[in-house]
Design an enzyme around this catalytic site. Structure first.
Site, mmCIF file in Angstrom:
data_model
loop_
_atom_site.group_PDB
_atom_site.id
_atom_site.type_symbol
_atom_site.label_atom_id
_atom_site.label_comp_id
_atom_site.label_asym_id
_atom_site.label_seq_id
_atom_site.Cartn_x
_atom_site.Cartn_y
_atom_site.Cartn_z
ATOM 1 N N GLY A 10 4.247 -1.420 7.644
ATOM 2 C CA GLY A 10 5.245 -1.663 8.881
ATOM 3 C C GLY A 10 4.998 -0.337 10.244
ATOM 4 N N GLY A 110 3.224 5.048 5.082
ATOM 5 C CA GLY A 110 4.444 5.625 4.377
ATOM 6 C C GLY A 110 4.649 5.874 2.884
ATOM 7 N N GLY A 112 4.810 3.058 0.089
ATOM 8 C CA GLY A 112 3.584 1.812 -0.223
ATOM 9 C C GLY A 112 2.042 2.901 0.239
ATOM 10 N N ASP A 135 11.891 5.740 8.147
ATOM 11 C CA ASP A 135 12.862 5.961 7.693
ATOM 12 C C ASP A 135 12.538 7.351 7.567
ATOM 13 O OD1 ASP A 135 12.980 2.911 7.483
ATOM 14 O OD2 ASP A 135 11.928 2.758 5.586
ATOM 15 N N MET A 177 17.764 0.458 11.077
ATOM 16 C CA MET A 177 16.852 0.458 9.525
ATOM 17 C C MET A 177 17.176 1.625 8.820
ATOM 18 S SD MET A 177 13.796 -1.732 11.655
ATOM 19 C CE MET A 177 13.355 -3.058 11.389
ATOM 20 N N GLU A 230 20.992 0.152 6.371
ATOM 21 C CA GLU A 230 20.732 -1.179 5.862
ATOM 22 C C GLU A 230 20.893 -1.060 3.811
ATOM 23 O OE1 GLU A 230 16.522 -2.711 6.257
ATOM 24 O OE2 GLU A 230 15.596 -0.728 6.527
#
Length: 352
Positions: A10, A110, A112, A135, A177, A230
């Protein structure tokens, strides 16, 4: 020296500032260095889509959001899937790296992204990574870049909600988020003056939330602001095995809470989701400095030929940690986190 730059996963604020920090340091240290921008994350490395970049392309991007290289999501679990040519994505990336004679790759991403970067490192690719995610859940670093900027956006959103909530005596449930962790909701909730903050790390009780609203009403405070991550779950939801949880189609943590509260309250309960607003726009000055420092350190690791490492923040120092210690691990909020205790001391309810 030939170095490839890649942004994966992202988007968030600070990607361009980080790229700038890497490139400017390399250009200053090695006049004949070649820096290549790999397009659209791992997709570009898989497909062989990159271009040589000039020093001037890294000017004027310190404040620019998003990424000038483009990005995409390439699921880690599919890296070993064989295609119609009987070759997997990992092999294609390694082959392209070797065929292009890259000396190193700098990968920004991030969790992944780091799992795939670790896989590349284990297969002969010289990798240095930077921890990118709003995050703040990448293991091995005190903070990720993009987090401060996203918190600022979420807090700004909560600030704006206050006036309309107070004017109409409403309850606003704002979903923040954060994926599976609550760092964003916790910091934005404190910074944005939320009355209740609900986190994945602390399953909540709806009755506890209702008591906060009731107490505020008795005090003459006819509105309440609830920041919910979330990934937050009620205690009943959290106690149900993951495979057995059945949520209404299209529901979210926030909408489920609104439905529960509305069953018990005469007040108007509204749901809001700032969504991708939180990851857009310019990075904060704090993130710009942080990203620049991370980029400089990444370049220094390349110059010293120290690969298979992630650049990280420890205290106030920029250091590096082995990818072996990072990949596949999630940094959730520890229950003994000082910030949680300080939120409670302020009278903020965590729903437990």
């Amino acid at each position: 020296m030939k170095v490839g730059l890649l942004t994966s996963g992202g988007d968030c604020q600070g990607l361009n500032a980080s790229l700038r920090g890497v490139a400017k340091t390399l250009f200053n240290a090695v006049p004949d260095v070649e820096v290549y921008g790999i397009q659209d994350g791992y997709h570009g490395l898989i497909s062989g889509i990159w271009r040589k970049m000039e020093p001037g392309e890294f000017s004027g991007i310190l404040r620019e959001g998003g990424t000038i290289l483009g990005t995409s999501r390439q699921p880690f679990k599919k890296m070993r899937d064989i295609n119609e040519n009987n070759i997997d994505k990992l092999t294609m990336m390694v082959n392209n790296y070797k065929n292009e004679n890259f000396d190193a790759l700098v990968i920004l991403g991030g969790n992944g992204t780091h799992k795939t970067a670790h896989l590349l490192s284990q297969n002969g690719v010289n990798v240095v990574t930077l921890p990118k995610t709003i995050d703040n859940d990448v293991y091995g670093t005190d903070c990720t870049f993009g987090f401060d900027s996203a918190v600022a956006k979420a807090a700004e959103f909560l600030d704006a909600v206050h006036t309309t909530a107070a004017s109409h005596g409403r309850i606003f449930v704002v979903e923040i988020m954060g994926h599976k962790v609550g760092w964003m909701a916790l910091y934005a909730g404190i910074g944005g003056g939320a009355d209740v903050i609900l986190l994945p790390e602390i399953p909540y009780e709806t009755q506890k939330v209702l008591k906060v609203i009731e107490k505020r009403n008795k005090q003459g405070k006819k509105f309440s602001i609830i920041a919910i991550a979330e990934g937050a779950l009620s205690k009943s939801e959290a106690s149900t095995p993951k495979k057995e949880r059945k949520f209404p189609a299209g529901s979210t943590a926030g909408t489920r809470l609104v439905a529960k509260l509305s069953e018990h309250l005469e007040q108007d309960v509204r749901f809001l989701m700032p969504g991708h607003f939180q990851r857009g726009g310019e990075p904060t000055p704090t993130d710009r400095v942080f990203c620049t420092r991370l980029g400089v350190k990444a370049a220094e690791l390349i110059l010293k030929k120290k690969f298979g490492r992630m650049v990280a923040l420890k205290g106030t120092s920029i250091v590096s940690v082995p990818l072996d210690d990072v990949a596949g691990k999630l940094k959730a909020i520890p229950l003994d986190c000082e910030v949680l205790a300080q939120a409670r001391a302020l009278g903020i309810s965590l729903g437990d």
